[in-house]
Design a protein around this motif. Structure first.
Motif, PDB file in Angstrom:
ATOM      1  N   ARG A 118       0.837  -1.197   0.000  1.00 57.09           N
ATOM      2  CA  ARG A 118       0.000   0.000   0.000  1.00 57.09           C
ATOM      3  C   ARG A 118       0.869   1.243   0.000  1.00 57.09           C
ATOM      4  O   ARG A 118       1.921   1.271   0.634  1.00 57.09           O
ATOM      5  N   VAL A 119       0.421   2.261  -0.714  1.00 57.64           N
ATOM      6  CA  VAL A 119       1.117   3.546  -0.791  1.00 57.64           C
ATOM      7  C   VAL A 119       0.083   4.661  -0.697  1.00 57.64           C
ATOM      8  O   VAL A 119      -1.115   4.418  -0.827  1.00 57.64           O
ATOM      9  N   SER A 120       0.556   5.883  -0.472  1.00 56.43           N
ATOM     10  CA  SER A 120      -0.335   7.039  -0.496  1.00 56.43           C
ATOM     11  C   SER A 120       0.157   8.000  -1.568  1.00 56.43           C
ATOM     12  O   SER A 120       1.320   7.956  -1.965  1.00 56.43           O
ATOM     13  N   LEU A 121      -0.741   8.853  -2.035  1.00 54.70           N
ATOM     14  CA  LEU A 121      -0.374   9.826  -3.055  1.00 54.70           C
ATOM     15  C   LEU A 121       0.339  11.008  -2.403  1.00 54.70           C
ATOM     16  O   LEU A 121       0.066  11.349  -1.255  1.00 54.70           O
ATOM     17  N   PRO A 122       1.233  11.653  -3.142  1.00 52.07           N
ATOM     18  CA  PRO A 122       1.965  12.795  -2.582  1.00 52.07           C
ATOM     19  C   PRO A 122       1.053  14.005  -2.388  1.00 52.07           C
ATOM     20  O   PRO A 122       0.063  14.170  -3.101  1.00 52.07           O
ATOM     21  N   ASP A 123       1.405  14.828  -1.408  1.00 51.12           N
ATOM     22  CA  ASP A 123       0.670  16.069  -1.172  1.00 51.12           C
ATOM     23  C   ASP A 123       0.755  16.958  -2.411  1.00 51.12           C
ATOM     24  O   ASP A 123       1.738  16.928  -3.139  1.00 51.12           O
ATOM     25  N   GLY A 124      -0.281  17.744  -2.627  1.00 52.13           N
ATOM     26  CA  GLY A 124      -0.277  18.683  -3.740  1.00 52.13           C
ATOM     27  C   GLY A 124      -0.780  18.109  -5.046  1.00 52.13           C
ATOM     28  O   GLY A 124      -0.831  18.808  -6.047  1.00 52.13           O
ATOM     29  N   TYR A 125      -1.162  16.816  -5.060  1.00 47.99           N
ATOM     30  CA  TYR A 125      -1.687  16.208  -6.272  1.00 47.99           C
ATOM     31  C   TYR A 125      -3.156  15.885  -6.063  1.00 47.99           C
ATOM     32  O   TYR A 125      -3.551  15.429  -4.995  1.00 47.99           O
ATOM     33  N   GLU A 126      -3.957  16.121  -7.092  1.00 45.84           N
ATOM     34  CA  GLU A 126      -5.388  15.846  -7.041  1.00 45.84           C
ATOM     35  C   GLU A 126      -5.697  14.691  -7.983  1.00 45.84           C
ATOM     36  O   GLU A 126      -5.239  14.676  -9.132  1.00 45.84           O
ATOM     37  N   LEU A 127      -6.443  13.725  -7.512  1.00 41.98           N
ATOM     38  CA  LEU A 127      -6.819  12.566  -8.320  1.00 41.98           C
ATOM     39  C   LEU A 127      -8.102  12.860  -9.073  1.00 41.98           C
ATOM     40  O   LEU A 127      -9.095  13.291  -8.477  1.00 41.98           O
ATOM     41  N   THR A 128      -8.093  12.699 -10.382  1.00 45.96           N
ATOM     42  CA  THR A 128      -9.307  12.841 -11.187  1.00 45.96           C
ATOM     43  C   THR A 128      -9.504  11.556 -11.976  1.00 45.96           C
ATOM     44  O   THR A 128      -8.531  10.932 -12.419  1.00 45.96           O
ATOM     45  N   HIS A 129     -10.726  11.156 -12.135  1.00 43.40           N
ATOM     46  CA  HIS A 129     -11.041   9.942 -12.914  1.00 43.40           C
ATOM     47  C   HIS A 129     -11.475  10.339 -14.302  1.00 43.40           C
ATOM     48  O   HIS A 129     -12.221  11.296 -14.485  1.00 43.40           O
ATOM     49  N   SER A 130     -11.002   9.588 -15.304  1.00 43.89           N
ATOM     50  CA  SER A 130     -11.370   9.905 -16.683  1.00 43.89           C
ATOM     51  C   SER A 130     -11.994   8.696 -17.349  1.00 43.89           C
ATOM     52  O   SER A 130     -11.918   7.613 -16.916  1.00 43.89           O
TER      53      SER A 130
END
Length: 123
Positions: free
Chosen positions: A111-123
């Motif tokens: 398991r990992v986490s996303l870095p701060d300052g990034y926004e996840l968008t689904h396409s």
């Protein structure tokens, strides 16, 4: 029933006993104390994905896979069933609802986490 793999020994945060720890064989592979199956927080922290040369990189030194990070999700679907031919039932792909369950490296399956300052968008 828990599909468990034994690891090292740690003090249980619940009962204080020094116990072996196990990894539950479930989706999140939680690391718990064997004595009372209490989650051990310091062994379950998710390392933050690295961003190198425009690629997401696994943060674990023994892996380091680039562009192999995936979102895990849980889906609930409603599919209508119809009889389409004798002895054959068809399910139409109907409405779906997805909920994120976290992120992992597909190569090492940690398991990992996303870095701060990034926004996840689904396409």
């Amino acid at each position: 029933m828990t599909d468990a793999t034994p690891l090292d020994r740690e003090e249980s945060p619940r009962c204080g006993e020094e116990s072996s720890v196990i990894t539950r064989g479930e989706l999140d592979s939680s690391i718990v104390s064997a004595c009372c199956e209490t989650l051990i927080p310091w062994l379950n922290e998710e390392a933050t994905v690295l961003v190198e040369d425009g690629k997401l990189v696994c943060p674990y030194g023994d892996c380091g896979a680039a562009d192999d990070i995936a979102e895990l999700d849980v889906a609930t679907r409603t599919n209508e069933l119809t009889i389409s031919a004798p002895g054959h039932i068809s399910a139409s792909l109907g409405d779906s609802t997805f909920e994120s369950d976290g992120f992992e490296c597909q190569r090492c399956t940690r398991r990992v986490s996303l870095p701060d300052g990034y926004e996840l968008t689904h396409s």
